[in-house]
Design an enzyme around this catalytic site. Sequence first.
Site, short mmCIF file in Angstrom:
data_model
loop_
_atom_site.label_atom_id
_atom_site.label_comp_id
_atom_site.label_asym_id
_atom_site.label_seq_id
_atom_site.Cartn_x
_atom_site.Cartn_y
_atom_site.Cartn_z
N SER A 37 -32.56 0.38 -16.44
CA SER A 37 -32.86 -1.03 -16.14
C SER A 37 -34.30 -1.41 -16.46
O SER A 37 -34.90 -2.24 -15.78
CB SER A 37 -32.50 -1.36 -14.68
OG SER A 37 -31.11 -1.17 -14.48
N ASN A 75 -31.30 2.54 -26.99
CA ASN A 75 -29.99 3.20 -27.02
C ASN A 75 -28.93 2.11 -26.95
O ASN A 75 -28.68 1.55 -25.88
CB ASN A 75 -29.89 4.16 -25.82
CG ASN A 75 -28.52 4.80 -25.73
OD1 ASN A 75 -27.69 4.67 -26.63
ND2 ASN A 75 -28.28 5.50 -24.62
N TRP A 76 -28.32 1.83 -28.09
CA TRP A 76 -27.35 0.73 -28.14
C TRP A 76 -26.03 1.09 -27.47
O TRP A 76 -25.19 0.24 -27.25
CB TRP A 76 -27.08 0.33 -29.59
CG TRP A 76 -28.23 -0.29 -30.32
CD1 TRP A 76 -29.53 -0.40 -29.88
CD2 TRP A 76 -28.21 -0.88 -31.62
NE1 TRP A 76 -30.30 -1.03 -30.81
CE2 TRP A 76 -29.52 -1.33 -31.90
CE3 TRP A 76 -27.22 -1.07 -32.59
CZ2 TRP A 76 -29.86 -1.96 -33.10
CZ3 TRP A 76 -27.55 -1.69 -33.78
CH2 TRP A 76 -28.86 -2.13 -34.03
N LYS A 77 -25.81 2.38 -27.21
CA LYS A 77 -24.53 2.85 -26.63
C LYS A 77 -23.38 2.37 -27.51
O LYS A 77 -23.55 2.23 -28.72
CB LYS A 77 -24.42 2.41 -25.17
CG LYS A 77 -25.67 2.84 -24.36
CD LYS A 77 -25.54 2.71 -22.88
CE LYS A 77 -26.84 3.15 -22.22
NZ LYS A 77 -26.77 3.13 -20.76
N HIS A 128 -27.60 12.58 -22.53
CA HIS A 128 -27.56 11.33 -21.77
C HIS A 128 -26.61 11.49 -20.59
O HIS A 128 -25.59 12.18 -20.70
CB HIS A 128 -27.12 10.17 -22.68
CG HIS A 128 -27.33 8.84 -22.03
ND1 HIS A 128 -26.46 8.34 -21.09
CD2 HIS A 128 -28.34 7.95 -22.14
CE1 HIS A 128 -26.94 7.17 -20.66
NE2 HIS A 128 -28.08 6.92 -21.28
N GLY A 176 -28.06 0.74 -16.06
CA GLY A 176 -27.10 -0.35 -16.16
C GLY A 176 -26.82 -1.05 -14.84
O GLY A 176 -25.88 -1.83 -14.72
N GLU A 226 -34.15 9.54 -16.77
CA GLU A 226 -33.30 8.38 -16.48
C GLU A 226 -32.57 8.63 -15.16
O GLU A 226 -31.54 9.33 -15.15
CB GLU A 226 -32.27 8.19 -17.60
CG GLU A 226 -32.87 7.92 -18.96
CD GLU A 226 -31.89 7.18 -19.88
OE1 GLU A 226 -32.29 6.15 -20.43
OE2 GLU A 226 -30.73 7.59 -19.99
N GLY A 254 -31.51 0.64 -22.60
CA GLY A 254 -30.10 0.36 -22.89
C GLY A 254 -29.89 -1.12 -23.15
O GLY A 254 -30.19 -1.63 -24.22
N GLY A 255 -29.40 -1.83 -22.14
CA GLY A 255 -29.02 -3.24 -22.27
C GLY A 255 -30.07 -4.10 -22.97
O GLY A 255 -29.73 -4.89 -23.86
N GLU A 315 -24.41 9.66 -19.45
CA GLU A 315 -23.02 9.27 -19.73
C GLU A 315 -22.29 10.41 -20.45
O GLU A 315 -21.09 10.62 -20.24
CB GLU A 315 -23.01 7.97 -20.55
CG GLU A 315 -23.43 6.79 -19.67
CD GLU A 315 -24.16 5.66 -20.39
OE1 GLU A 315 -24.07 5.56 -21.62
OE2 GLU A 315 -24.83 4.88 -19.68
P1 13P Z 1 -30.05 0.36 -19.17
O1 13P Z 1 -31.40 0.02 -19.76
O2 13P Z 1 -28.96 -0.55 -19.63
O3 13P Z 1 -30.11 0.56 -17.70
O4 13P Z 1 -29.67 1.81 -19.79
C1 13P Z 1 -30.59 2.83 -19.78
C2 13P Z 1 -30.07 3.94 -20.60
O5 13P Z 1 -29.10 4.57 -20.26
C3 13P Z 1 -30.77 4.23 -21.86
O6 13P Z 1 -30.34 5.43 -22.40
#
Ligand code: 13P
Length: 249
Positions: free
Chosen positions: A212, A9-11, A94, A172, A166, A233-234, A96
């Site tokens: 993470s 997930n590149w956000k 998600h 994050g 999640e 994510g990251g 967010e």
């Molecule tokens: P991180 O891997 O950056 O913690 O993010 C997880 C995430 O929200 C994937 O959708």
Amino acid sequence: MRKNIVAGNWKMNTLLKEGMELATAVNSLAKNKTSNATVIIAPPFTHLAEIKKTLTDVKLAAQNCASEESGAFTGEVSVGMLKSLGAEYIIIGHSERRAYYHEDNAILAKKVNLCLAAGLKPIFCIGEVLPERNANKHFDVVKSQLSEGVFHLSPDAFENLVIAYEPVWAIGTGVTASPEQAQEMHKFIRSVIAEKYGSQLADSTTILYGGSCKGSNAKELFANPDVDGGLIGGASLKAEEFLQIVNAF
Ligand code: 13P
């Protein structure tokens, strides 16, 4: 047996040129992956059409979709539009989106329905915030997210769903759930699905962990019997580390 999946997930990251470079690098590394995991990337909407043209070994997901099919909804992107660009999966719910855009389970259920009706697969996200875990409410929270968001589905429709657990406190933050915490919750999620749909469907449901998850901890997380991969994510923004996660089974 159920599928292993690693989805990135590149956000809201990368401009088009960087995104193209990242997708090309991920695709080329994915050609030589050593695990059986399906590799998915979810770039921003604006990159999907261009990136799709370059992918041979990676599947495409969108990060969100509209809760209506079409019409006067300025700024929204419909499931049909995403399908027309070659997306096969859509991340729905998600944390967010839930927290910053006030998407509740009723809206998410509509998105899930539209996604499935178009023949795309939802990656449906659930997970508790820290105060809920500290109050020992995390199992209740996750159960109600499932029952309000996806348990209206028929078994045939549910089969096309991927679940992503999640824990919001791990997203994050660099703090990951321990392998034991992940396994405990994934097992619980599978048991709740089994209660509703029976153990055969529960056993064939892919349940991803997100929060993470990195090259350095993916192996211990994926070693758990109920953890079928990750929503990353990251670490999905670095092609080599992302592939390290893909290969961590
Ligand atoms: P991180 O891997 O950056 O913690 O993010 C997880 C995430 O929200 C994937 O959708």
